[in-house]
Structure formats: structure tokens, C-alpha cells
Design an enzyme around this catalytic site. Sequence first.
Site, PDB file in Angstrom:
ATOM      1  N   CYS A  56       0.765  -1.104   0.088  1.00  0.00           N
ATOM      2  CA  CYS A  56       0.059   0.079  -0.128  1.00  0.00           C
ATOM      3  C   CYS A  56       0.939   1.266   0.097  1.00  0.00           C
ATOM      4  CB  CYS A  56      -1.004   0.301   1.097  1.00  0.00           C
ATOM      5  SG  CYS A  56      -2.104   1.230   1.249  1.00  0.00           S
TER       6      CYS A  56
ATOM      7  N   ARG B  34     -13.202   1.267  -4.665  1.00  0.00           N
ATOM      8  CA  ARG B  34     -12.529   1.308  -3.242  1.00  0.00           C
ATOM      9  C   ARG B  34     -11.895   2.728  -2.903  1.00  0.00           C
ATOM     10  NH1 ARG B  34      -8.270  -0.410   0.490  1.00  0.00           N
ATOM     11  NH2 ARG B  34      -9.391  -1.972   2.089  1.00  0.00           N
TER      12      ARG B  34
END
Length: 488
Positions: free
Chosen positions: A305, A401
Site C-alpha cells: 500500500c 474502493r
Amino acid sequence: MLRIAKEALTFDDVLLVPAHSTVLPNTADLSTQLTKTIRLNIPMLSAAMDTVTEARLAIALAQEGGIGFIHKNMSIERQAEEVRRVKKHESGVVTDPQTVLPTTTLREVKELTERNGFAGYPVVTEENELVGIITGRDVRFVTDLNQPVSVYMTPKERLVTVREGEAREVVLAKMHEKRVEKALVVDDEFHLIGMITVKDFQKAERKPNACKDEQGRLRVGAAVGAGAGNEERVDALVAAGVDVLLIDSSHGHSEGVLQRIRETRAKYPDLQIIGGNVATAAGARALAEAGCSAVKVGIGPGSICTTRIVTGVGVPQITAVADAVEALEGTGIPVIADGGIRFSGDIAKAIAAGASAVMVGSMLAGTEESPGEIELYQGRSYKSYRGMGSLGAMSKGSSDRYFQSDNAADKLVPEGIEGRVAYKGRLKEIIHQQMGGLRSCMGLTGCGTIDELRTKAEFVRISGAGIQESHVHDVTITKESPNYRLGS
């Protein structure tokens, strides 16, 4: 003046303090609440990522006592089918077994077998009255596949039938007496209610720690987006029998996400819903008030991430978890720590900070059961692993998302990378090592249950020198350990 709220800590900033203990690691109880109504036998969830969790990994993890979340980068039909595969894998009593009519041809039965992966089908009339069963053994050497099932089926006189609620020992004795592998559950009028298979008994004995629902089926979760148009996906997953729904977003403390949770809760009052992700007390409270059964914490700690770097936003994970837990004190709503878990010690620290369970991605991404092919690179085996915020995953369908709707790759702003992780072998070996480390922590801190570890264990804050001292130092590793890998 800088508006600095406070200092925040992550896994490498803290250690747990050893305490007087009467707890032996092998006696520690690892069961925990995922939601108020779902109990796990180990505090581990697999991430809803397209390089981590599909049916195969969800089955393997549920058999070890955890639960997997099927990712949403696939069609609605396929995601619902993945859920069904998990629910039917180990069923106890199959309450709605696939049946065929006496007039069904053997060719149609063969097609069903190829599609479903099993070969035994009860034969029923239009009124659901049981008249026989057709299995692989009945048709193994038959060449004329246009014949109807009724010619080759085992007739009802030779079937093993049991009444609903019959004791397991009685069922097994009847099956052994007739040397059959399937028993059919019928009512007083001989209408088919369900089917029991020897394989399910064997699986249950092999995996006594499996996470199952009240009907003896493995538990499974599935992720849906928070954007408009996901209602159909939610309906399909509920119809497929999903145990818990994950309404998944990179920013759960967003009005659109909260509204989606409220709408889903209004439509399905008894459905278990996990909301996320958040990293603050206010975010956790908002999700709870919207109707979540559990709250998932983690903005940017995952290995793949880049949210914190691309956006400059995030809260180090130990502080984020502790703040969310404190905010939900007294509500009975569990917190899930999602991301940043590299070692079994990190699982222990996340739970000691108050989490009821952890969600892991990279730890399981290289396993045999994860999706994707094994790749050879410079003489070692790897599997691909990517963030759901990576360009590849977003263009496949996960862009909502991250609140992005344009699927043209040059218009997307990624918050994750695509990479590879070392191939790790079977999932059960990983779980054994990680849960073994957690058990050892519970022995060292004197905590007999996950709840005690959540509430009793104490932290010390350590310096950079402290973490350096904690890791392997002043030596060259010549043989890799199964639970300690640096880098990949």
C-alpha cells in the site's frame, strides 16, 4: 502553528512486557469474536485481495479455524459461486443437495459432475420423493450416455436413509453396514431433506478446529464496494449463503460508505457486516453507529500500500487500533487490525492493542492456495502479489474502493504497487507457525485467552536501538527459518 494531534506508534515501536504466568503455550485458547454472533477458532482473516483470497484459500483458512474474504474483482455470478464452493465443501448435512430426475440422461449427469466436481446425485420425482441415487460407480463403464438415470441408479430399497437429527454414530453404523459413502435424509413421506457424505465426516475429524456455522458448513466472508450499484452483488452473496459481508473502502469514515452500510443494514437486519477502513476513534464510532457488526482498522500499513506516501494520510497501526478499541468500549463491537503484519509478534501486538483479530495479505499471498501461478525468478519460486490500489487491480474493478471511477489506466491515481512474494508452500504450515508464535506470546505474558491478551498485556516503548537488538544481528543467516524472513 502546526496542528499535531499526538504522537502515534506502530508495531516496531513497542514490545510486550513478560509477566508471571501459569499459562502453557499449548493450553492457550486462541478463539475470538469476529462479530457478536460469529466466533473464530483462530484470530486470523485473509484479505479480500485478488492475489490472496478465492474459494481455495478461504476453504483452507476456515479449516484451520479462521475465515477468508472473497475479493470482488470478479463478476457477481463468479463471486457468489466462490462463496457457494466454500459453503458446500464440508457440509455436515447438505440441506439442498443437487438432484436429478429419473428421466435425466447420463450425459447430463456427466456434465453436472464436470461442473460441480462431485459425482453423487439423489434421484427424485417432480414432488421431491426420493426414488434412488446415481453415483460415479453406477455409470463408470456405461458407454451409452443417452440412457436415462432410472436404468442405472441404485433404487431406494438399497439406499441408506436416515431421519433428520439422527445421531452421528447411528448414521455411520448404517453407512458401514451397507458399505456406502452417502446417506440420504428423508421425512416420513420419503421426501428428500438432505444428504450426508462420509467425506464430510472424514474432513470434520481431520480438521476439528475448523470454523463452521450451525449447519456444519465452513464459514466464509465476501467483500463488496461502497459505490452505487452494489445492491445486486450484496443480494447475490446473501443468497449464496455468505456468513459475513465486508463493505470495503480505503476510507470508511466517508458519508457514501456510511450510507451504504445503513442501507444494507436496513435491508438485512440480521446480516453480519464489517465496515472499513478507518484509523481514528471518530471513524470507528461512525461505522458502529451506521450498523457495523465489526470495524476494520488500517489506513496504509500494508506492504503493497502506498496510500500514506501518495496522499500523506494515515495513522501508525498500533495507535490506530488502540484508538478505535477505546472508542468502541462497551459496545461489544470487535475491532480488526488490517495490514502491516509481518511476523507472529505483530499479531500478538495488534491483539494486545485491543484488536479481536487480524487481517493479513502478504503473509498468505505466496501460499499454494492463493490465486495465481508460481513464477521462477533467479532460481527461486514466487507468486505475484498486488495492492487493490495498484493500477492492475484498479483497472480490473477495485477502483471504487479508492473513490475513482475512470478505469483508463492513465487516468487512475494508484495507491498500491504490484510485486511478488516468495512461494511459501501450504497455508496450514504458515498458520501453524503464526499461531505458535501467538501461543508463545500468551505464555510469556500470562494470558490464557485472546480476551485476556487484549486487556491485560502491557507495552513498553522502544528506541531504534531496541528494534535493532530485537532482530537477528551480528550473524549471517545460513538456513532460513519458517517464521522469520526479512525482505520478501
